[in-house]
Design an enzyme around this catalytic site. Structure first.
Site, short mmCIF file in Angstrom:
data_model
loop_
_atom_site.label_atom_id
_atom_site.label_comp_id
_atom_site.label_asym_id
_atom_site.label_seq_id
_atom_site.Cartn_x
_atom_site.Cartn_y
_atom_site.Cartn_z
N SER A 67 0.78 -1.23 -0.11
CA SER A 67 -0.07 0.20 -0.05
C SER A 67 0.88 1.40 -0.09
O SER A 67 0.31 2.37 -0.20
CB SER A 67 -0.81 0.10 1.21
OG SER A 67 -1.98 -0.98 1.05
N LYS A 70 0.34 3.36 -2.87
CA LYS A 70 -0.77 4.24 -3.13
C LYS A 70 -0.52 5.82 -2.95
O LYS A 70 -1.26 6.43 -3.60
CB LYS A 70 -1.81 3.94 -2.10
CG LYS A 70 -2.61 2.52 -2.03
CD LYS A 70 -3.05 1.84 -1.01
CE LYS A 70 -3.92 0.57 -1.06
NZ LYS A 70 -4.56 0.06 0.32
N TYR A 192 -3.22 -2.30 -10.44
CA TYR A 192 -3.21 -2.32 -8.98
C TYR A 192 -2.27 -3.40 -8.18
O TYR A 192 -1.39 -3.13 -7.47
CB TYR A 192 -4.43 -2.27 -8.06
CG TYR A 192 -4.40 -2.42 -6.75
CD1 TYR A 192 -4.54 -1.21 -6.03
CD2 TYR A 192 -4.83 -3.46 -5.99
CE1 TYR A 192 -4.42 -1.30 -4.79
CE2 TYR A 192 -4.85 -3.56 -4.70
CZ TYR A 192 -4.78 -2.55 -4.02
OH TYR A 192 -4.43 -2.55 -2.79
N TYR A 243 -5.02 3.60 8.26
CA TYR A 243 -6.21 2.97 8.20
C TYR A 243 -6.98 3.35 9.81
O TYR A 243 -6.96 4.40 10.10
CB TYR A 243 -6.10 1.79 7.88
CG TYR A 243 -5.39 1.38 6.69
CD1 TYR A 243 -6.13 1.71 5.46
CD2 TYR A 243 -4.05 0.61 6.68
CE1 TYR A 243 -5.52 1.50 4.31
CE2 TYR A 243 -3.45 0.64 5.60
CZ TYR A 243 -4.18 1.04 4.19
OH TYR A 243 -3.44 0.70 3.10
N VAL A 261 1.18 -3.78 4.18
CA VAL A 261 0.90 -5.10 4.53
C VAL A 261 2.29 -5.83 4.30
O VAL A 261 2.61 -6.80 4.96
CB VAL A 261 -0.11 -6.04 4.29
CG1 VAL A 261 -1.40 -5.37 4.80
CG2 VAL A 261 -0.20 -6.06 2.69
O1 DON Z 1 -4.64 -4.99 -1.89
C1 DON Z 1 -4.15 -5.38 -0.79
O2 DON Z 1 -4.90 -5.97 0.30
C2 DON Z 1 -2.79 -5.50 -0.75
N1 DON Z 1 -2.15 -5.09 -2.04
C3 DON Z 1 -2.22 -3.91 -0.16
C4 DON Z 1 -2.83 -3.81 1.38
C5 DON Z 1 -2.08 -2.94 2.21
O3 DON Z 1 -0.80 -2.82 2.05
C6 DON Z 1 -2.80 -2.44 3.30
N2 DON Z 1 -1.69 -1.75 4.28
N3 DON Z 1 -1.43 -1.93 5.20
#
Ligand code: DON
Length: 307
Positions: A67, A70, A192, A243, A261
């Site tokens: 993320s 983003k 994405y 978040y 993550v």
């Molecule tokens: O879309 C997802 O679930 C992962 N590619 C990225 C989510 C993420 O990194 C949330 N961050 N803490």
């Protein structure tokens, strides 16, 4: 305390805390990293005389940015579209998990902010319309901002996320059902997932994060974002970058930041430096336990925060 003392203390605190977290496994390939890894890097922001990047631990080991991508995608879209972007995506804290379907449905396809997965899908959709190759454009941008021309997608991580990304597919279909995507669902999901799979080091990320510490000025000293756009991105990071734990993070660290993550957290000290902390073990909100602890220790020891 000199710089090395600060880095040593940050590292000591973070490594101790990491044991309480769990490595993300909902994208199976992410679970293969060493949970005890830890890195931290500081990149001075001033364009004229930036000075060397300093770091500790595994700060030159690449990891999955997830993320963190983003924020940089948002910067590219905001630079092109200006404030019209905010008609498609909100700027409020989510108060919900980053992949909530219920919130998106309740709010009729307008994601709470650009950092929850639904919001990031909208940003990627727009970047795709602007460039014809959203993830490729983002990779080039990150190569330029980090000064690392070799950084790339990790096909193993991308494949793993594609195979298990049912929730993101559901979010994208829900957005499409509300008429919020200009490109086909499978195109948006592809780009994405690619952007999330990019592998970078703490050093790369701290350097790239300087864009936001320099109020929108790129590594080559050209301006990408107006001061006001850079302020908006930093503000949205503060309220939504971690978040449903953004309040706790602001309370402990007091800096605009974004987590992923893969265990990375980037943070901005406006006018001073870009920071990146990495530790793969996460808390229940999907934020790196070592990363938060490291940044908490860093701002406490240096007194550098936006407050
Ligand atoms: O879309 C997802 O679930 C992962 N590619 C990225 C989510 C993420 O990194 C949330 N961050 N803490």
């Amino acid at each position: 305390m000199d710089d090395q003392d600060v880095l040593d203390e940050v590292s000591r605190a973070a490594r101790q805390a990491a044991a309480t977290g769990t490595v993300a496994s909902y994208i199976p390939a992410l679970a293969r990293v060493d949970p005890a890894a830890f890195g931290f890097a500081i990149a001075p922001a001033p364009a004229a005389d930036p000075g060397p990047v300093r770091g500790t631990g595994d700060w030159r080991v690449p990891f999955s940015i997830q993320s963190l991508s983003k924020v940089f995608a948002l910067a590219l879209v905001l630079a092109a579209d200006g404030d019209t972007l905010w008609q498609r995506v909100g700027k409020e804290p989510s108060g919900s998990p980053f992949n909530s379907l219920a919130q998106l449905e309740r709010e009729r396809g307008i994601p709470r902010n650009p950092f929850v997965n639904a919001g990031a899908l909208v940003v990627t959709d727009r970047l795709q319309s602007l460039t014809g190759d959203a993830s490729g454009a983002l990779r080039e941008f990150l190569r330029a901002e980090s000064g690392n021309p070799a950084l790339d997608f990790d096909p193993r991580i991308a494949r793993s996320e594609r195979r298990h990304g049912h929730r993101n597919a559901a979010l994208a279909h829900l957005l499409a059902d509300h008429g919020k995507l200009a490109n086909p669902v499978r195109t948006v999901l592809y780009h994405y997932t690619q952007q999330c799979s990019i592998a970078m080091t703490c050093q790369d990320l701290a350097l790239a994060t300087c864009l936001f510490a320099r109020h929108g000025i790129r590594a080559d000293a050209t301006r990408l974002l107006t001061r006001s756009e850079a302020k908006r991105i930093n503000a949205v990071m503060l309220v939504g970058g971690t978040y449903d734990a953004a309040g706790e993070f602001a309370h402990r660290v007091g800096l605009p930041a974004k987590s992923g993550v893969g265990g990375g957290i980037i943070a901005v000290v406006p006018g001073r430096c870009g920071l990146c902390a990495w530790g793969p073990a996460l808390d229940d909100h999907g934020n790196s336990v070592a990363g938060i602890t490291a940044l908490d220790a860093f701002t406490t020891l240096t007194g550098w925060s936006v407050f």
